[in-house]
Design an enzyme around this catalytic site. Structure first.
Site, short mmCIF file in Angstrom:
data_model
loop_
_atom_site.label_atom_id
_atom_site.label_comp_id
_atom_site.label_asym_id
_atom_site.label_seq_id
_atom_site.Cartn_x
_atom_site.Cartn_y
_atom_site.Cartn_z
N GLU A 176 34.65 35.90 11.63
CA GLU A 176 33.79 36.65 10.75
C GLU A 176 32.54 37.14 11.44
O GLU A 176 32.06 36.53 12.39
CB GLU A 176 33.37 35.79 9.55
CG GLU A 176 34.47 35.75 8.53
CD GLU A 176 34.02 35.05 7.27
OE1 GLU A 176 34.41 35.52 6.20
OE2 GLU A 176 33.29 34.07 7.36
N CYS A 185 25.30 38.65 12.85
CA CYS A 185 25.67 37.30 13.27
C CYS A 185 27.10 37.38 13.84
O CYS A 185 28.04 37.71 13.12
CB CYS A 185 25.58 36.37 12.06
SG CYS A 185 26.03 34.68 12.44
N CYS A 197 36.28 26.00 17.12
CA CYS A 197 35.34 25.42 18.08
C CYS A 197 35.80 24.01 18.40
O CYS A 197 36.26 23.28 17.53
CB CYS A 197 33.93 25.38 17.49
SG CYS A 197 32.70 24.69 18.65
N CYS A 238 31.19 19.23 15.59
CA CYS A 238 29.99 18.69 14.95
C CYS A 238 30.36 18.26 13.53
O CYS A 238 31.14 18.93 12.84
CB CYS A 238 28.88 19.74 14.93
SG CYS A 238 28.40 20.23 16.60
N CYS A 261 30.03 20.73 10.40
CA CYS A 261 30.37 22.14 10.61
C CYS A 261 31.83 22.40 10.28
O CYS A 261 32.72 21.75 10.82
CB CYS A 261 30.07 22.53 12.06
SG CYS A 261 30.64 24.19 12.47
N CYS A 271 25.67 31.35 7.88
CA CYS A 271 26.05 31.06 9.25
C CYS A 271 26.54 29.63 9.37
O CYS A 271 26.16 28.77 8.61
CB CYS A 271 24.83 31.21 10.17
SG CYS A 271 24.60 32.86 10.78
N1 SAH Z 1 27.97 26.74 18.19
C1 SAH Z 1 26.64 27.18 18.14
C2 SAH Z 1 26.39 28.40 17.28
C3 SAH Z 1 27.14 28.56 15.99
S1 SAH Z 1 26.65 27.66 14.60
C4 SAH Z 1 25.73 26.06 17.72
O1 SAH Z 1 26.23 25.03 17.29
O2 SAH Z 1 24.53 26.21 17.88
C5 SAH Z 1 25.04 28.30 14.13
C6 SAH Z 1 24.16 27.22 13.46
O3 SAH Z 1 24.70 26.80 12.20
C7 SAH Z 1 24.07 25.97 14.31
O4 SAH Z 1 22.74 25.49 14.36
C8 SAH Z 1 24.95 25.00 13.55
O5 SAH Z 1 24.62 23.67 13.84
C9 SAH Z 1 24.66 25.38 12.12
N2 SAH Z 1 25.65 24.90 11.16
C10 SAH Z 1 26.93 24.56 11.35
N3 SAH Z 1 27.51 24.15 10.20
C11 SAH Z 1 26.57 24.26 9.24
C12 SAH Z 1 26.57 23.99 7.84
N4 SAH Z 1 27.66 23.57 7.21
N5 SAH Z 1 25.43 24.20 7.17
C13 SAH Z 1 24.33 24.66 7.80
N6 SAH Z 1 24.27 24.93 9.11
C14 SAH Z 1 25.39 24.73 9.83
FE1 SF4 Z 2 30.94 24.30 17.26
FE2 SF4 Z 2 30.12 24.19 14.75
FE3 SF4 Z 2 29.17 22.45 16.54
FE4 SF4 Z 2 28.43 25.03 16.69
S1 SF4 Z 2 27.98 23.61 15.01
S2 SF4 Z 2 29.11 23.71 18.38
S3 SF4 Z 2 30.32 26.04 15.98
S4 SF4 Z 2 31.30 22.60 15.84
#
Ligand code: SAH
Ligand code: SF4
Length: 368
Positions: free
Chosen positions: A90, A103, A110, A114, A117, A344
């Protein structure tokens, strides 16, 4: 077939030289593709005829195809893009008073997993090519222009998108080469001509790749911090076990030496009763005391089967207050495009599920 979207100026110059063409044709071609946003080689009318005919034969301009295009009531717009093999990504457009931000995704899925996420929960499918990454910017600009995008900067002849954040699906620094190629095209005056401060890479903290980015293409940097100590960050952002906070913060300091801004942005997702206590805000202040930084507090965006909840508003505000009282800049990210799930960090997660189901249905229909 060559996809012209895969090439930055240097690679395109090499390509033309190999084809016994003049090197400056690369600049011309880049302008047609990324400034004028043409989708066919035939349209590049000032290329010498033999050059054009050769390109028509061997090259195309191929962006991911749009599966769905959704607009929210606040002007946010989201495209679901097919990148083949039942993978969807997306791209989200977020208009503001003085800018249009896109964005952009860097991977389908990924691998970093995390805890909070939904992209991470999908697992890793594959890296996007440079063409699939820059193709998101190309496509969004084209779509917005075709729909008569209205903004003061568009009237001045600029593209609708003035800022890019690599905060869609995936970890950009885990797809380093393709991301850097795409970044170079974003910055190139023959293409989008964005300044380094208008392009932000967000990383979960891949320390060696942060150092490489500092050398290769030091755009603005956002780092997903999310915890004030290693014990908690190990749980929330598992890559911390490999690159713990001390190393991460040292890498941030090294990065700032080259960065277009004199600070890094720390992203901090607000998880109820997990990382949002006042003592944790205080620990955070201590942790970053030597690093010039700003905080972006992100209300957690829930998704099905997650163990986390969003921090209540008063806890977010209290947390922000502690950072601010210590002299730090801390903003709370506005939720945009709520009615179309455009936040995001959890973009293609749900939609990909739906796409998968849809693809299965299509297969089922086809089998009948
Ligand atoms: N992989 C990269 C960039 C993509 S995610 C990273 O982790 O930085 C962009 C941001 O959204 C990151 O700070 C991530 O930690 C955050 N994010 C991921 N899942 C989320 C969620 N469910 N709610 C709010 N922020 C989230
Ligand atoms: Fe990957 Fe999501 Fe962690 Fe960003 S926040 S590094 S997209 S698992």
């Amino acid at each position: 077939m060559i996809n012209l979207l895969d090439f930055d100026l240097e690679a395109l110059t090499t390509l033309f030289v190999e084809r016994d063409e003049k090197p400056f044709r690369a600049r011309q071609t880049l302008r047609w593709v990324h400034r004028r946003l043409v989708d066919r080689v035939e349209a590049m009318t000032d290329l010498a005829r033999p050059t054009r005919e050769g390109l028509v034969r061997d090259a195309e301009i191929r962006a991911p195809s749009i599966v769905r295009d959704t607009s929210a009531s606040d002007g946010t717009r989201k495209w679901l893009l097919d990148v083949g093999g039942a993978n969807a990504i997306e791209t989200v457009y977020i208009p503001e008073d003085d800018r249009g931000t896109l964005c952009v995704s860097s991977q389908a899925g990924c691998a970093l997993d995390c805890a909070f996420c939904s992209t991470g929960k999908q697992g890793f499918n594959r890296n996007l090519s440079a063409g699939e990454i820059i193709g998101q910017l190309w496509l969004a600009n084209r779509m917005l222009l075709a729909d008569g995008a209205k903004a003061p900067w568009v009237e001045q002849g600029r593209h609708p998108i003035t800022n890019v954040v690599m905060m869609g699906m995936g970890e950009p620094l885990a797809n380093f080469d393709n991301v850097v190629t795409a970044l170079r095209i974003m910055l190139d005056d023959n293409a989008y001509g964005l300044s380094r401060r208008r392009v932000t890479v967000s990383t979960s903290g891949l320390v060696p790749a942060m150092d490489r980015l500092r050398e290769a293409c030091p755009v603005a940097l956002a780092v997903s911090l999310h915890a004030p100590d290693d014990a908690l960050r190990d749980r929330l952002v598992p890559i911390n076990r490999k690159y713990p906070l001390k190393r991460l913060l040292a890498a941030c300091l090294r990065y700032i030496e080259r960065a277009p801004r004199d600070f890094v942005t720390f992203e901090y997702v607000m998880l109820d009763r997990v990382n949002d206590a006042p003592e944790q805000a205080q620990a955070l202040v201590q942790l970053v005391r030597d690093v010039p930084c700003k905080f972006n507090l992100i209300p957690f965006n829930p998704f099905p089967n997650t163990e986390f909840r969003t921090s209540p508003w008063r806890r977010i505000v209290a947390f922000q207050g502690i950072l601010q009282d210590a002299g730090l800049t801390a903003t709370v990210r506005k939720t945009r495009g709520e009615d179309i799930d455009a936040a995001c960090g959890q973009l293609a997660g749900r939609v990909q599920d739906r796409t998968r189901r849809k693809t299965h249905r299509l297969h089922a229909v086809a089998a009948h």
